[in-house]
Structures are given as C-alpha cells and as structure tokens.
Design an enzyme around this catalytic site. Structure first.
Site, PDB file in Angstrom:
ATOM      1  N   ARG A 385     -18.521  51.929  68.246  1.00 40.39           N
ATOM      2  CA  ARG A 385     -19.375  51.697  67.411  1.00 40.39           C
ATOM      3  C   ARG A 385     -20.330  50.623  67.698  1.00 40.39           C
ATOM      4  O   ARG A 385     -21.475  50.527  67.294  1.00 40.39           O
ATOM      5  CB  ARG A 385     -18.626  51.163  66.171  1.00 40.39           C
ATOM      6  CG  ARG A 385     -17.948  52.275  65.303  1.00 40.39           C
ATOM      7  CD  ARG A 385     -17.771  52.022  63.876  1.00 40.39           C
ATOM      8  NE  ARG A 385     -16.281  51.818  63.813  1.00 40.39           N
ATOM      9  CZ  ARG A 385     -15.153  52.075  63.619  1.00 40.39           C
ATOM     10  NH1 ARG A 385     -15.303  53.627  63.633  1.00 40.39           N
ATOM     11  NH2 ARG A 385     -13.883  52.006  63.673  1.00 40.39           N
ATOM     12  N   VAL A 386     -20.071  49.915  68.899  1.00 35.79           N
ATOM     13  CA  VAL A 386     -20.914  48.808  69.058  1.00 35.79           C
ATOM     14  C   VAL A 386     -21.304  48.880  70.759  1.00 35.79           C
ATOM     15  O   VAL A 386     -22.240  48.221  71.231  1.00 35.79           O
ATOM     16  CB  VAL A 386     -20.335  47.214  68.777  1.00 35.79           C
ATOM     17  CG1 VAL A 386     -20.286  47.056  67.512  1.00 35.79           C
ATOM     18  CG2 VAL A 386     -18.771  47.187  69.535  1.00 35.79           C
TER      19      VAL A 386
END
Lengths: 524, 183
Positions: A385-386
C-alpha cells in the site's frame, strides 16, 4: 560452569569491603501461592508495577502481568522447577528490559538478549524496556526509500519501502522464510555487509515457535551468504517457555530501535506471529484471563498492533523533537511479519488481524510453489500500500507494463484452457505472459541487484525480447543478458537505480544492451 | 482461592457496622474467639459438611462460642454466613477484620528475624525505626533463625528490610559468578 578469575574476584571483593558499612536492602516481597504450567500466583508485592521483573531466586525471573486485588499473576521466564509454594518473590523495581547495542549484531541471542551461539558473552551495558512507545506523528515521515529484497517479483510489483510493514503470508512450506533470508542477503548491497558502515541496513530475525533445526538452518544460510555479520537473530524456539516466545518480538524490535534511533535502517522479520499469538493465548488462559474468539484473549489484536506500530520511518528532525529518545533522525524500521495460514485460509482470525494492521501483504501459494513458480508469489492478490512511493523511479516505470501484461495474461489463460482457436493478438499475450512468469522465477539465495532487475524486466516486458524464444530458453537468455550487461554495460547498471526518470536516452541504452545480448545469444 | 476475597468483603461490612456501633475492639475480640472456636476439628467439620442444614450448623457454632461473644454483630455474621452458604469465609474472617482494624488505628504488624535473640531495647529501637520508615506504629514479633548467620531481617506487610549476612553472601556469590573484566 564457574570460571572465576583472580583479578575479577579481587575487584568484586574490594568493592564489597569498601561499601560494607550500614548496608540495608529494602525490597518489596511476596509469597508464592501457586505455581505451575509456567505461571505463578503471588501474595503480597504491594507496590508491584505492570510488567515488572520479579525475582524468584535461583536465577529464575518472572513478569508480573495480572495485578489483582490480593494477588499478582506472573509468568515465569524459565523453568518452574524448584519453585515451591511459600517461596519468597522479590520485586526488582525494573520493568522487563533487554540489552541493546552494536555488540549484538552478528549474534544469536534468546528473548532476554543472552547469547546462545556459543561465542562468548555479549558485552553490553545499555538496557531498554521491551515495551516502548511507538514514534508519534511529528517524529515520522512518509515512506520514501526502498528496501531492495533482490527478488524480481517483489521489487517490481510489490515494492517495499523503508519503514513499511509488509506481511508475508502463506501455508507451510511455501517459501516464507526463504523470502526473508533472500531479503536479508540482498541487504549486503547497501553497505558491503559491514555493520559499521552507516549505510548498511541491519537485519533482525525473530524466530518465534520455530523448530530449532529451522532456526539453525537460517543461521547457517545467512552465514554462508555473508549476511550474518549484519544480522541479529533472536531465537525463541518451539521448546521455549510461552513467556519467552511472547516477549521475543518485543525484544527484537527493541534491539532494532537502538539502531533506528541513531539514524540507521533496520529490517526486522517476525517468523511467525501466528505462533506468537498461540504462545500468548496459552499464557492468557493460564492466567485466567477471559477467552474470546478461538480462545484467544481480547487483546490479541493489540498484541500485534502495538508491536507493528513500532515499525517506523523517522523524520530527519526526529531528534530535534525528542532528543531524549532519538540520537539522530532519519532512521527506519521495516517490519516483515510472517503469518502461517492453514490451507490458504486468509480469513482466519490471526491472519485477518495482521492483514488489517500491515501496509500490504505478499501471498505465497502452495499451488504456485508446486507448479514450479518460485518464489511462489501470487502477484494478483499481493499488494503494497505504501511501497510505490519508495520504488526506484525507473523501476516504477518499467514495472508498470509488466503488471498490466501479467494481469491480461491471467485473464486470458483462464479462457485459453477451453478453446484452441485463438487469434494472433491473444496468442501473443499468452506467449508474453508465459515468458514473464518464467522470467520472475528465481533461485534461492540469489538476489538480483536493482539495475539488473530493471534491464531484464524491460527486456521481457517493454521490448518482448523473450517472446521469440522457447519457454525453456528464458532462464538461459536471462543469465546471458545479465552476463553481457555486467561485463559490457556496468556503467548503465550502476546508473539505473539512481536516475530520476526513464528518459528516451536511457531507454535507448537499455535497448542496445539487450540487442547486443540477443545477437550473441542466438549465435551461440 | 476465593475465600480471602469473600471474607474481606464481609469484614469490611462488619467493620463499618462495628464503627457505627462503636464496638470495633469488642467485635475484634469476639472474632478472635470465633477464630479459635472454628479451628476445633468438630466445629470445622460441621461447617464444611454439606449434609447438615443451616439450623444445625448455626447451633453447633454458637453452642461452642456463644458464651464468649460480647456483641450481637458477630452472632449475626455467623448466621448470615451460614444462611448464604459462605460458612467457609468464617475461617478467615478474623484475619481480614484484624487487618482493617490495624489499618484504621494506623498500626502495622511485622516480623523480625535475627540470628540471635534480640534484647527488649533492641526490639523497641527497631520498632521505632520501622515506624518512622513506614509511617505506621509497627509492632514486631521476634523469631530467632540461626541460619541467617548474622544481622537481621524485618518484614512489614510486603516490605522487607534485609541486612542479614546470608543475603549479603548470596549477593556476593551472584556478583562473583557474573563478574567480567572491564575496560
């Protein structure tokens, strides 16, 4: 067991003689009411604190976990043999701490930081409590530097950033530990494997509830590949007390924080948190805490969230905000928790908990593993996600096409099983997909550097340089291509990870390199 | 395991009632009588016998201690405990009440252990010192334990003051075993 040296004996005795007068020890004491199964119930200890270290005598310690109206519930950090009802328990006034420092690097220690690798004592003076405060919002900054795992499938499509928490999840025997070992080995590229080099990423491997033989295996593999000198192994094997397994991840992250708080980068792997939860469940039930779902206690979510919250990317100015805690800013702790699933069931209690805490997950699938796709990463349902913002810019650009190619391939492959009459475009997609799957396969303990990854993926995906080769020749050509690149285009390989953008000029250079390799490969 | 918790609750209620009636010391001595009474095997067995009905149990206990009771409060507690099937709690009620009474008077009891018998003056001296340290009037019971070798050890509540030679030697042993060359 005892190895006394006259000089030490003399210095200890000298101190004792000098300070003999008027010494009265004041301590808070209690009495053991009940002991068994690694937990004890103690009467007294009026001023006992939560998670305080209790001295049961004979070198056995415990942690106070339940403070009740008229008794204290504690878990023993050692054998309960020899502890009897009515024995005196002394409180130490210290909360449970582990030694931290440079000397731990390269060592194998237990949950309390005691060396178990037979290479002598660890000389450390600093202790840090294992339950620490996670960095707050101002002390953090967004994830922006990459952790290179050296695994093509991961670095290209599920990139991990420094300070990220990326879950590694899969059934038993799908290569979860192998993925961690590869990642650790790959960290040698950051600082030449010298732990003193400030650029070297420090690795921490926390083994919870693993077989001793597995742990030994990991240590040997790390050593063979030169990764042990910058790695700390915290070992709480399956045979250790539940309490030791419970504190191991906290001990590990505390040792990691020592470096992160001094501006260093650390990668820590918890292998695995499912067994950690089981150890905590055992302790909780024996301490008579109320059971919840699957008999896990109510705070099993917090157990893991407070652990993984301590993964962080610290701001460059963290030490200005909080000089007491941070000696320098900019450090990071990247957490790679592992969770073992049963028959691929990711919707079980502990897996869903940890999935919701982490910033993404890498799914390893048994089916893929047995069909020869290794590492058995299911790129369809794995996410980061990051990590995207931390990926090397050129890699990000190049990997964009491979993701798309693979997604289309997966869709078509399902259809292609039924019909044989396929149009040209579909056939091309299928060949491309097959070649890419082949390209993402990778041997164990052979991490690939970023520059080399970029060249192969560009060749396979954007250029389609593998499409006209038979499937069996893909590995061979990849090796040849890297060989050519390393010998004739070393400059390019070095440049690629640092470039801000994939310029046309850069693309042209990669093309030249690939075509060169292609020519010499077909003439072979 | 639950008995101390239960008896503490009853003791707190009884203590509050005794304070209202200004009978704190009388109740305390009644409870002492009760404690010695229920310690007799026949009475203890009757209290723990589930086949006896409440009436018989009450008659047995009161028959043994009634003559020594000066307050009705304790008689009521006995009846209440038996009616509520909490007779087990009567065994530890006196202790729990005693702790409350001590607390309210600002007193504390403790134990002092020494290798040799202490003199009156020494005892008073130690009591005075401990009273100062704990902020309560401390009364000590003395025990002689030759295995301590020398010095003394005083325990008040869960606080322990230790200056015995035995502990000092144990500490020295630990230090020698963990000693390492520094520098």
């Amino acid at each position: 067991m005892v190895d006394l040296r006259p000089a030490e004996v003399r210095s200890v005795l000298k101190k004792e003689i000098e300070g003999y007068q008027g010494k009265v020890g004041v301590e808070s004491v209690g009495t053991v009411l009940q002991v068994g199964d690694g937990v004890a119930r103690i009467y007294g200890l009026d001023n006992c604190q939560m998670s305080e270290l209790l001295d049961f005598g004979n070198g056995v310690y415990g942690i106070a976990l339940n403070l009740e109206e008229d008794s204290v519930g504690a878990v023993l950090l050692g054998s309960d043999e020899g502890i009897r009802e009515g024995d005196t328990v002394r409180s130490t006034g210290r909360v449970i701490s582990v030694p931290v420092g440079e000397a731990l690097v390269g060592r194998v220690v237990d949950s309390l930081g005691r060396p178990i690798d037979g290479r002598g004592p660890v000389d450390l003076k600093d202790y840090m409590p294992i339950e620490g405060r996670a960095a707050n919002v101002v002390e953090r900054e967004p994830v922006k530097q990459p952790v290179q795992t050296g695994i093509k499938a991961v670095d290209a499509m599920i990139p991990i950033g420094r300070g990220q928490r990326e879950l590694i999840i899969g059934d038993r025997q799908t290569g979860k530990t192998a993925l961690i070992v590869d990642t650790f080995i790959s960290q040698k590229n950051t600082g030449g494997g010298d732990p003193k080099n400030p650029d070297q990423v420090i690795c921490v491997y926390v083994a919870v509830g693993q077989k001793q033989s597995t742990i030994k295996d990991v240590v040997v593999k790390l050593q063979e590949n030169g990764a042990l000198p910058y790695t700390i192994v915290v070992s709480a094997p399956a045979g250790a007390e539940a309490s030791m397994q419970y504190i191991a991840p906290y001990a590990g992250v505390t040792m990691a924080e020592y470096f992160a708080f001094r501006g260093r980068h650390v990668v820590i792997a918890y292998d695995d948190l499912y067994k950690h939860a089981l150890a905590y469940r055992q302790m909780s039930l024996l301490l008579r805490r109320p059971p919840g779902r699957e008999a896990f206690p109510g705070d099993v979510f917090n157990l893991h969230s407070r652990l993984l919250e301590r993964a962080c990317k610290l701001s460059k100015r963290a030490h200005e905000f909080n000089p007491k805690q941070y000696k320098a800013g900019g450090g990071s702790i990247t957490a790679l928790p592992v969770v073992e699933t049963q028959e691929g069931d990711v919707s079980a209690y502990i897996p869903t908990n940890v999935i919701s805490i982490t910033d993404g997950q890498i799914f390893l699938e048994a089916d893929l593993f047995y069909s020869g796709v290794r590492p058995a990463v299911n790129v369809g349902i794995s996410v980061s996600r990051v990590g995207g913002s931390a990926q090397v810019p050129v890699m990000k650009k190049v990997a964009g096409t491979i993701k798309l190619d693979l997604a289309q391939y997966r869709e078509l492959a399902a259809f292609a099983q039924f019909g044989s009459d396929l149009d040209k475009a579909t056939q091309r997609q299928l060949t491309r997909g097959e070649r890419l799957v082949e390209l993402l396969k990778q041997g164990q303990y052979r991490p690939v550097a970023v520059g080399e990854q970029i060249v192969t993926i560009y060749a396979g995906s954007t250029m389609g340089a593998f499409d006209d080769l038979p499937k069996s020749a893909v590995r061979g050509f990849e090796e040849h291509l890297l060989q050519v690149a390393r010998t004739k285009y070393a400059e390019l390989l070095k440049k690629l990870p640092t470039e801000k953008k994939l310029t046309e000029e850069l693309e042209a250079q990669i093309k030249v390199c690939v075509e060169d390799a292609k020519k010499s490969f077909s003439s072979k | 395991m639950l008995a101390p918790v239960v008896s503490k609750r009853y003791a707190e209620a009884l203590f509050a009632a005794a304070q209202d009636a200004r009978l704190v010391t009388e109740v305390e001595s009644d409870l002492m009588a009760l404690a010695t009474g229920v310690r007799e095997p026949a009475i203890a067995a009757a209290l723990r016998n589930p086949t006896l009905d409440a009436k018989t149990q009450k008659a047995t206990v009161l028959g043994a201690v009634d003559a020594r009771l000066r307050t009705n409060l304790v008689r009521n507690v006995i009846a209440l405990a038996i009616d509520r099937r909490r007779a087990e709690m009567l065994f530890s009620l006196a202790d729990a009440y005693h702790r409350l009474a001590l607390e309210s008077r600002g007193e504390a009891e403790g134990v002092v252990e020494s290798a040799k018998a202490l003199s009156e003056a020494e005892m008073r001296d130690i009591e005075a010192t401990l009273s100062k340290a704990t902020g309560k009037r401390v009364r000590l019971q003395a025990h002689v334990r030759p295995e301590l070798l020398g010095g003394l050890r005083a325990t008040v509540g869960s606080l322990r003051y230790d200056s015995t030679a035995k502990t000092r030697l144990a500490e020295l042993r630990e230090k020698l075993l963990s000693a390492r060359i520094e520098g």
